[in-house]
Design an enzyme around this catalytic site. Structure first.
Site, short mmCIF file in Angstrom:
data_model
loop_
_atom_site.label_atom_id
_atom_site.label_comp_id
_atom_site.label_asym_id
_atom_site.label_seq_id
_atom_site.Cartn_x
_atom_site.Cartn_y
_atom_site.Cartn_z
N TYR A 136 0.85 -1.20 0.00
CA TYR A 136 0.00 0.00 0.00
C TYR A 136 0.87 1.23 0.00
CZ TYR A 136 -4.96 -0.43 -0.08
OH TYR A 136 -6.23 -0.57 -0.52
N GLU A 155 0.09 5.14 -0.30
CA GLU A 155 -0.80 6.30 -0.50
C GLU A 155 0.00 7.58 -0.33
OE1 GLU A 155 -4.07 5.90 2.20
OE2 GLU A 155 -5.13 4.51 0.87
N ASP A 177 -6.03 15.70 -24.48
CA ASP A 177 -6.04 14.27 -24.12
C ASP A 177 -5.30 13.54 -25.23
OD1 ASP A 177 -6.58 11.60 -23.83
OD2 ASP A 177 -8.67 11.87 -23.24
N THR A 190 -2.78 7.91 -21.84
CA THR A 190 -2.70 6.54 -21.34
C THR A 190 -1.33 5.99 -21.75
OG1 THR A 190 -3.82 5.74 -23.32
CG2 THR A 190 -5.16 6.01 -21.33
N LYS A 210 -1.32 2.49 -25.19
CA LYS A 210 -1.69 2.49 -26.63
C LYS A 210 -0.40 2.64 -27.43
CE LYS A 210 -6.38 4.13 -25.74
NZ LYS A 210 -6.50 4.90 -24.49
N ARG A 270 -1.21 -0.88 -18.86
CA ARG A 270 -2.46 -0.13 -18.87
C ARG A 270 -2.43 0.89 -17.74
NH1 ARG A 270 -6.51 -2.59 -22.16
NH2 ARG A 270 -7.75 -0.88 -21.37
N1 DSN Z 1 -11.55 2.60 -25.50
C1 DSN Z 1 -10.38 3.31 -25.95
C2 DSN Z 1 -10.31 3.34 -27.42
O1 DSN Z 1 -10.62 2.31 -27.98
O2 DSN Z 1 -9.93 4.31 -28.03
C3 DSN Z 1 -10.25 4.62 -25.36
O3 DSN Z 1 -10.45 4.56 -23.98
#
Ligand code: DSN
Length: 407
Positions: free
Chosen positions: A49, A51, A195, A221, A224, A230
């Site tokens: 943990y 925090e 974003d 994120t 990707k 993730r």
């Molecule tokens: N679900 C993702 C996408 O496919 O672009 C984004 O969160």
């Protein structure tokens, strides 16, 4: 745990491993994390943990975690040249939520891209919590070019006086002009959030213009095009750092998932290697070649091509909807996702488009000639969708293709 205790789950894992190895993954939001990233994600770091933030924790025994988190922060700062970085968001949606809750009041207006035009759920879609809390005004794309129309956004911004303007998309294949967005935000006194969930890997190596220096806050994120575990990351100008950090933890999240924070640090190190630039160049080349080949075969590719890792095909023109094409391709182990396209008249569950992305297949070392092979496999599967025997043989070809790619 005793070795082989969970036989059921082991069997499912093996099945999924095979699917990932044998199938062609063209889902634009997915990628394959390296073994190093996966090792750290599944390491002893998941037991603790942690925090708070480095230097100010609410548990004992966090010394190593302070160093891990600081390493991750420093690596992201160095890649993106950001003033302030928070590596704790569990996901991109959590990152966005922290920004809204930190900087907006309920009822404030957000101007963001419509989901149907390529935007994201968390930017204010009517089924998302944001829609209940904020006044969402959406911008779309130009009906002829299907590209972002900055004049339309400016006119909307002047009319609705948003507190926040969001740039960024889940299904948009052209360069996003973050500088132009910043100018519009400045003109109407709005905050500007970029974003870059989809574009992070490309921006990291300079293959897409960066919003750093233009946006007040940037969310992303790490799984990707960034090719990591993730998770989410927030970067912002120093003046917003304290509010955002406090809102994320303790405001929204408890203990950070330090195994993922550490894996984000590993991914950031990988992104900083010269090979990552070559990889991203190949991702874009592969997407461009694939889009071209689709058009040669008569498919309608939105915007007529791509500048990034993805593109959209309008499959209505071939008498199918996106769901049908997704299912046909899944039956031969090619994975794409159905996607709404701007001005879509079809319902979201069976929209008119499919989205094709090249980040994952390029991680498997696909080159331009491989993309041509893949597009022809897709075309044959679609054209023979009522011929089970032909589909079976295409599936075998898909498996053989992937075996050769990995050989
Ligand atoms: N679900 C993702 C996408 O496919 O672009 C984004 O969160």
């Amino acid at each position: 745990m005793k070795k082989n205790l969970d036989i059921q789950l082991q069997a499912l894992l093996e099945k999924e491993q095979l699917r990932q190895r044998q199938g062609i993954n063209l889902i634009a939001s997915e990628n394959y994390a390296s073994q190093e990233v996966m090792n750290v994600s599944g390491s002893v770091l998941c037991n603790k943990y942690v925090e708070g933030y480095p230097g100010l924790r609410y548990y004992s025994g966090c010394g190593v975690y302070d160093q891990i988190e600081q390493l991750a922060i420093d690596r992201f700062k160095s890649i993106f040249k950001a003033d302030h970085v928070n590596v704790q968001p569990h996901s991109g949606s959590q990152a966005n939520a922290a920004v809204y809750l930190a900087l907006l009041q309920p009822g404030d207006t957000i101007l963001s891209m419509d989901l149907a035009a390529g935007g994201h759920l968390s930017h204010g879609h009517k089924v998302n919590w944001t829609h209940q809390f904020y006044n969402i005004v959406s911008y779309g794309v130009d009906p002829i070019s299907y590209q972002i129309n900055y004049d339309q956004i400016e006119a909307l911004a002047i009319a609705c006086k948003p507190k926040l303007i969001i740039a960024g998309a889940s299904a948009y294949s052209r360069i996003i002009d973050f500088e132009k967005f910043a100018q519009i935000a400045d003109k109407v006194g709005a905050l500007f959030l970029a974003d870059i969930a989809h574009l992070a890997g490309l921006i990291a190596v300079g293959l897409h213009p960066s919003p750093v220096g233009f946006a007040d806050v940037i969310t992303m994120t790490t799984h990707k095009t960034f090719q990591g575990p993730r998770g989410g990351v927030i970067m912002c100008k120093q003046q917003f750092a304290q509010k955002i950090d406090k809102m994320l933890m303790p405001g929204m999240q408890g203990g950070a998932l330090m195994n993922h924070v550490a894996a984000k640090a590993v991914a950031a190190l990988q992104v900083s290697q010269p090979e990552f630039l070559l990889y991203q160049k190949q991702v874009i080349k592969n997407a461009q070649v694939a889009a071209q080949e689709c058009m040669k075969l008569g498919y309608r590719v939105l915007t007529g091509g791509t500048d990034n890792h993805m593109f959209l095909i309008d499959v209505q023109s071939i008498g199918l909807n996106g769901r049908q094409v997704e299912e046909i391709l899944e039956s031969v182990d090619i994975f794409v996702n159905r996607n709404a396209i701007a001005f879509d008249r079809q319902p979201p569950l069976s929209p008119s488009g499919i989205r094709i992305g090249t980040a994952a297949i390029t991680t498997c070392r696909a080159q331009e000639s491989d993309m041509i092979t893949i597009i022809h496999l897709i075309d044959r599967a679609i054209k023979n969708c009522n011929q089970p025997q032909v589909l079976d043989s295409i599936k075998e070809e898909v498996h053989a293709f992937m075996a050769q790619l990995f050989s």
